[in-house]
Design a protein around this motif. Sequence first.
Motif, PDB file in Angstrom:
ATOM      1  N   GLU A 159       4.844   2.187 -14.988  1.00  0.00           N
ATOM      2  CA  GLU A 159       4.119   3.404 -15.357  1.00  0.00           C
ATOM      3  C   GLU A 159       3.085   3.115 -16.443  1.00  0.00           C
ATOM      4  N   GLY A 160       2.046   3.936 -16.488  1.00  0.00           N
ATOM      5  CA  GLY A 160       1.076   3.870 -17.573  1.00  0.00           C
ATOM      6  C   GLY A 160       0.123   2.696 -17.473  1.00  0.00           C
ATOM      7  N   THR A 161      -0.435   2.346 -18.626  1.00  0.00           N
ATOM      8  CA  THR A 161      -1.432   1.289 -18.678  1.00  0.00           C
ATOM      9  C   THR A 161      -0.997   0.188 -19.633  1.00  0.00           C
ATOM     10  N   VAL A 162      -1.660  -0.959 -19.500  1.00  0.00           N
ATOM     11  CA  VAL A 162      -1.420  -2.111 -20.366  1.00  0.00           C
ATOM     12  C   VAL A 162      -2.757  -2.522 -20.978  1.00  0.00           C
ATOM     13  N   ASP A 163      -2.787  -2.690 -22.290  1.00  0.00           N
ATOM     14  CA  ASP A 163      -3.993  -3.129 -22.979  1.00  0.00           C
ATOM     15  C   ASP A 163      -4.098  -4.646 -22.853  1.00  0.00           C
ATOM     16  N   MET A 164      -5.010  -5.093 -21.990  1.00  0.00           N
ATOM     17  CA  MET A 164      -5.172  -6.521 -21.752  1.00  0.00           C
ATOM     18  C   MET A 164      -6.147  -7.174 -22.733  1.00  0.00           C
ATOM     19  N   GLY A 165      -6.653  -6.390 -23.694  1.00  0.00           N
ATOM     20  CA  GLY A 165      -7.618  -6.934 -24.641  1.00  0.00           C
ATOM     21  C   GLY A 165      -9.035  -6.680 -24.189  1.00  0.00           C
TER      22      GLY A 165
END
Length: 325
Positions: A233-239
């Motif tokens: 679920e949701g998002t991931v901050d990949m930079g």
Amino acid sequence: MTIDKSVFIPVDPDTAFALITRPERLRRWQTVAARVDLRVGGEYRWTITPGHSAAGTFTEIEPGKRVVFTWDWEGSTAPAADASTVTITLDSVDGGTNVRLVHEGLSPEAAAGHTEGWNHYFERLVTLATTDDAGADDWAAAPDPLNELISAEATLAIVQRVLRTLTHGDADKPTPCEDFTVRELVEHLVGSITGIAKALGVAVVDQPDAAPEVRIADAAQPTLEAFQARGLEGTVDMGFAELLASMVANILNLEFLVHAWDFATATGQDLDVSPVLSDYVLGLAHNTISPQMRGKSFADETLVEESAVSMDRLVAFTGRQVMAD
């Protein structure tokens, strides 16, 4: 109920102990991935097949002689079972070691499934001890059900098996992946996994001098464990951008399976992939690789016969040239 099973393997007890406790040996016959803190009170987590991980704590350890640990399945989709206890005893005999497993505290339903499982994996243990290669595990080939993380575990099993056979002489061979040699592609893959791990809050300790399979396994295991705990679920901050968690999992699938093909092609290995899995990852590729990514992260799609197997269609979609049979 209790399972009591014994097999003979033609290795000494210390070697047998390594086979049942060391991650790099467990991956040869029983697990896709393994985390092991081998001390009394230490924990382990073994991904037995994609989507099914066992976890527990070591309660007794006598190197070369005996190991005792609790056993339970992890996750809501795991088979229903109460925590149980596994004792493995190693007895030196003429020509090798008798390995005795006693799995206690199982319900009748759980005992039936675990008996089938231990029979399957002890057969693979005997094969490994006899030939040094238990072969690909059919139980890991086509998981059902599939999601992005289960398929990532299945594709990890494939790339690890390809990497396991690499030699020092393969390091400078060119691969189908742009201008990467085998050595450079290993570095790229380590970097990709490590980058995703960092985004998930996991610190991966790389050992550049370790064998390629060990480096990838040691990076992938904590990454996938953290991903399973986090969910899709949701998002991931990949930079560089916020990506949907499912998209990040898609990237892992492509990194594992497409680069497995690259390594196999570069070193003349056959790549055995279930059509169920390659079809699924092809679908993930279509959901991941946009036209805007062509010429940057991916080359233009290459031509392949419509009747081609899904693995060939997958690598063609990622810009590889597929040689006709």
